[in-house]
Design a protein around this motif. Structure first.
Motif, mmCIF file in Angstrom:
data_model
loop_
_atom_site.group_PDB
_atom_site.id
_atom_site.type_symbol
_atom_site.label_atom_id
_atom_site.label_comp_id
_atom_site.label_asym_id
_atom_site.label_seq_id
_atom_site.Cartn_x
_atom_site.Cartn_y
_atom_site.Cartn_z
ATOM 1 N N VAL A 261 37.794 21.736 74.507
ATOM 2 C CA VAL A 261 38.332 23.011 74.025
ATOM 3 C C VAL A 261 37.344 23.599 73.024
ATOM 4 O O VAL A 261 37.199 23.098 71.909
ATOM 5 N N GLY A 262 36.672 24.647 73.425
ATOM 6 C CA GLY A 262 35.617 25.219 72.599
ATOM 7 C C GLY A 262 36.018 26.419 71.779
ATOM 8 O O GLY A 262 35.202 26.937 71.006
ATOM 9 N N ASN A 263 37.264 26.900 71.922
ATOM 10 C CA ASN A 263 37.698 28.053 71.125
ATOM 11 C C ASN A 263 39.224 28.083 71.085
ATOM 12 O O ASN A 263 39.916 27.317 71.777
ATOM 13 N N ASP A 264 39.759 28.997 70.300
ATOM 14 C CA ASP A 264 41.210 29.050 70.107
ATOM 15 C C ASP A 264 41.946 29.569 71.334
ATOM 16 O O ASP A 264 43.123 29.239 71.545
ATOM 17 N N THR A 265 41.294 30.378 72.144
ATOM 18 C CA THR A 265 41.925 30.854 73.381
ATOM 19 C C THR A 265 42.187 29.681 74.325
ATOM 20 O O THR A 265 43.256 29.577 74.940
ATOM 21 N N LEU A 266 41.179 28.803 74.446
ATOM 22 C CA LEU A 266 41.369 27.612 75.283
ATOM 23 C C LEU A 266 42.425 26.685 74.702
ATOM 24 O O LEU A 266 43.154 26.020 75.444
ATOM 25 N N ALA A 268 45.138 27.631 73.141
ATOM 26 C CA ALA A 268 46.428 28.194 73.537
ATOM 27 C C ALA A 268 46.723 27.879 75.002
ATOM 28 O O ALA A 268 47.857 27.549 75.370
ATOM 29 N N ALA A 269 45.702 27.961 75.849
ATOM 30 C CA ALA A 269 45.892 27.648 77.268
ATOM 31 C C ALA A 269 46.258 26.187 77.455
ATOM 32 O O ALA A 269 47.113 25.842 78.291
ATOM 33 N N LEU A 270 45.639 25.299 76.670
ATOM 34 C CA LEU A 270 45.962 23.883 76.754
ATOM 35 C C LEU A 270 47.406 23.626 76.348
ATOM 36 O O LEU A 270 48.133 22.869 77.026
ATOM 37 N N ARG A 284 48.750 23.379 61.316
ATOM 38 C CA ARG A 284 47.826 22.242 61.305
ATOM 39 C C ARG A 284 46.774 22.367 62.405
ATOM 40 O O ARG A 284 45.708 21.741 62.321
ATOM 41 N N PHE A 285 47.084 23.189 63.444
ATOM 42 C CA PHE A 285 46.226 23.214 64.631
ATOM 43 C C PHE A 285 45.847 24.625 65.069
ATOM 44 O O PHE A 285 45.189 24.776 66.104
ATOM 45 N N ARG A 286 46.222 25.638 64.326
ATOM 46 C CA ARG A 286 46.085 27.020 64.810
ATOM 47 C C ARG A 286 44.628 27.360 65.152
ATOM 48 O O ARG A 286 44.336 27.938 66.190
ATOM 49 N N ALA A 320 44.021 24.522 86.496
ATOM 50 C CA ALA A 320 44.811 25.707 86.855
ATOM 51 C C ALA A 320 44.992 26.649 85.676
ATOM 52 O O ALA A 320 45.203 27.857 85.865
ATOM 53 N N HIS A 321 44.898 26.128 84.454
ATOM 54 C CA HIS A 321 45.020 26.959 83.249
ATOM 55 C C HIS A 321 43.649 27.278 82.637
ATOM 56 O O HIS A 321 43.573 27.731 81.491
ATOM 57 N N SER A 322 42.586 27.026 83.411
ATOM 58 C CA SER A 322 41.204 27.347 82.994
ATOM 59 C C SER A 322 40.754 26.592 81.756
ATOM 60 O O SER A 322 39.924 27.079 80.978
ATOM 61 N N VAL A 323 41.296 25.398 81.563
ATOM 62 C CA VAL A 323 40.860 24.539 80.457
ATOM 63 C C VAL A 323 39.799 23.574 80.993
ATOM 64 O O VAL A 323 40.051 22.871 81.970
ATOM 65 N N PRO A 324 38.605 23.530 80.385
ATOM 66 C CA PRO A 324 37.561 22.611 80.856
ATOM 67 C C PRO A 324 38.031 21.158 80.789
ATOM 68 O O PRO A 324 38.456 20.668 79.737
ATOM 69 N N VAL A 325 37.941 20.459 81.910
ATOM 70 C CA VAL A 325 38.471 19.106 82.015
ATOM 71 C C VAL A 325 37.700 18.369 83.095
ATOM 72 O O VAL A 325 37.190 18.985 84.041
ATOM 73 N N SER A 326 37.613 17.054 82.971
ATOM 74 C CA SER A 326 36.965 16.264 84.020
ATOM 75 C C SER A 326 37.445 14.826 83.951
ATOM 76 O O SER A 326 37.628 14.279 82.855
ATOM 77 N N PRO A 327 37.613 14.197 85.114
ATOM 78 C CA PRO A 327 37.796 12.739 85.101
ATOM 79 C C PRO A 327 36.479 12.091 84.669
ATOM 80 O O PRO A 327 35.419 12.721 84.731
ATOM 81 N N ILE A 328 36.551 10.866 84.220
ATOM 82 C CA ILE A 328 35.340 10.128 83.860
ATOM 83 C C ILE A 328 34.916 9.346 85.090
ATOM 84 O O ILE A 328 35.536 8.342 85.459
ATOM 85 N N ARG A 329 33.867 9.832 85.725
ATOM 86 C CA ARG A 329 33.496 9.297 87.033
ATOM 87 C C ARG A 329 32.400 8.248 86.917
ATOM 88 O O ARG A 329 31.554 8.294 86.030
ATOM 89 N N HIS A 330 32.388 7.336 87.875
ATOM 90 C CA HIS A 330 31.347 6.324 87.969
ATOM 91 C C HIS A 330 30.208 6.846 88.848
ATOM 92 O O HIS A 330 30.370 7.811 89.598
ATOM 93 N N LEU A 331 29.038 6.196 88.741
ATOM 94 C CA LEU A 331 27.864 6.717 89.425
ATOM 95 C C LEU A 331 28.037 6.757 90.943
ATOM 96 O O LEU A 331 27.567 7.685 91.596
ATOM 97 N N ASP A 332 28.715 5.744 91.517
ATOM 98 C CA ASP A 332 28.898 5.769 92.965
ATOM 99 C C ASP A 332 29.724 6.982 93.390
ATOM 100 O O ASP A 332 29.475 7.586 94.451
ATOM 101 N N GLU A 333 30.684 7.374 92.562
ATOM 102 C CA GLU A 333 31.495 8.557 92.871
ATOM 103 C C GLU A 333 30.650 9.830 92.775
ATOM 104 O O GLU A 333 30.795 10.747 93.591
ATOM 105 N N ILE A 334 29.788 9.875 91.779
ATOM 106 C CA ILE A 334 28.945 11.059 91.591
ATOM 107 C C ILE A 334 27.965 11.226 92.744
ATOM 108 O O ILE A 334 27.764 12.324 93.266
#
Length: 397
Positions: A261-266, A268-270, A284-286, A320-334
């Motif tokens: 989450v790089g900004n406050d808009t993201l 809110a989306a989260l 505490r989190f605004r 779906a809410h445009s929040v940057p996210v990723s599973p933590i993948r292993h090299l064989d998966e990549i």
């Protein structure tokens, strides 16, 4: 499916450094990675190796593919291998003949060693004023540690990376990649390319130096400015970020994934995505400043929410809410990922003794085209006869 490169003109990929001749007197990782990059960019690279075993990484295994360790195979494609004893009179004569037609030399001779004295740049520049030499050391040209040797882990420890890697309060850890060596290779490559541009203007080469230690400091970036501003010693934070929140890995019910989450808009989306709109305006989190200052409380709130679903469910929901996210993948998966394949980042080159050899491609494209891999990593001394035929001493009469 992997892309296969069959030769210098495979795929008609660009060769920006075509015509540049490089003499690789380095070994292990930092220097060879830099010279492999030069070869990928079209330079003619000749790797000089000792007749007795060659580059030490040839034996850094298992695993091995054929006679050579995969460590060696990872950073030496596109080069010729010529075996020469640099300390012998004949070896020095051969190298000097080669230097007359060489543009760039890359070396990592141990400070104060016989080889560094034999190939002293001050003397070389008088004979070959066009020559550009990149010297990579462990700790740089000045200071009390200048003569100390070093490997990647030494640089990671001495340069601070290990103090910042790992869980809070846990044992120090090295990075998964060899960031000491690779950082020096990349900064050294930048220096070489800049020196080539300057030589095009002035006609003169120069001595370019970098070190594993200096490059570690350069990569501190925000960690350094944080310290300069606060005077507080930075500590390892696991996957968390010192200046952004939430920006870390979280546990789901079946594994971990990361949220950035790089900004406050993201933010809110989260909050909407996890069904916690009440957190959006929680004082505490605004704002990001609030979330960083209350990082522990924030992590507790989000961890409780994320524990209710799987990695796949949360990645789908947050995407779906445009929040940057990723599973933590292993090299064989990549390596099997369609996106990796679409980018052409895995190439195959034919090795003379072991057959097709997979390699990770150069990660820069030119006009939409990625440079070709001209050849597999060479067998020790494979090109000695061909190259030295031009530099044999004349027969006595």
């Amino acid at each position: 499916m992997n892309i296969t490169d069959h030769g210098p003109d495979a795929g008609r990929s660009p060769a920006p450094l075509a015509g540049i001749r490089v003499l690789d007197l380095s070994k292990i990782l930092a220097g060879p990675y830099a010279t492999m990059s030069l070869a990928d960019l079209g330079a003619d690279v000749t790797k000089i190796e000792h007749p007795d075993g060659g580059d030490p990484t040839r034996s850094w295994g298992p695993p091995f593919v054929g006679a050579d360790a995969t460590y060696y195979l990872a950073v030496n494609r596109g080069k010729k291998s010529v075996t020469v004893d640099l300390k012998s009179e004949e070896g020095r004569r051969i190298i000097h003949e080669m230097l007359a037609e060489t543009d760039v030399v890359v070396e990592n001779f141990k400070p104060g060693s016989g080889l560094q004295k034999i190939f002293d740049y001050a003397e070389l520049s008088e004979q070959y004023p066009h020559l550009i030499v990149l010297h990579i050391s462990a700790f740089g040209e000045d200071g009390p540690l200048r003569d100390e040797p070093g490997y990647d882990m030494i640089a990671q420890a001495a340069g601070g990376l290990m103090s910042l890697t790992g869980e809070p309060g846990g044992a120090p850890m090295k990075a998964g990649f060899a960031m000491g060596d690779l950082g020096a290779a990349l900064f050294g490559l930048v220096g070489l390319l800049a020196a080539l541009v300057e030589r095009a203007r002035t006609g003169r080469g120069q001595y370019v130096t970098t070190s594993l230690f200096e490059c570690q400091l350069a990569l501190h970036v925000n960690w350094a400015t944080n310290y300069f501003a606060t005077g507080q010693r930075p500590q390892a934070m696991g996957s968390a970020h010192p200046n952004l929140a939430p920006y870390q890995a979280f546990p789901a019910s079946d594994g971990h994934f990361v949220v950035a989450v790089g900004n406050d808009t993201l933010w809110a989306a989260l909050c909407t995505a996890i069904g916690r709109d009440d957190l959006t305006d929680d004082p505490r989190f605004r704002h990001n400043r609030d979330r960083v200052e209350n990082h522990t409380l924030l992590e507790e709130e989000l961890a409780a929410a994320f524990a209710t679903g799987t990695v796949e469910q949360w990645c789908d929901t947050l995407t779906a809410h445009s929040v940057p996210v990723s599973p933590i993948r292993h090299l064989d998966e990549i390596y099997a990922d369609p996106h990796t394949q679409a980018l052409g980042m895995i190439r195959t080159v034919p090795h003379p003794t072991v057959g097709p050899l997979n390699q990770i491609a150069f990660p820069v494209s030119f006009a939409g085209r990625r440079p070709s891999m001209t050849s597999a990593p060479p067998v020790l001394g494979a090109d000695t006869d061909e190259v030295l035929a031009r530099h044999r001493a004349p027969a006595a009469t």
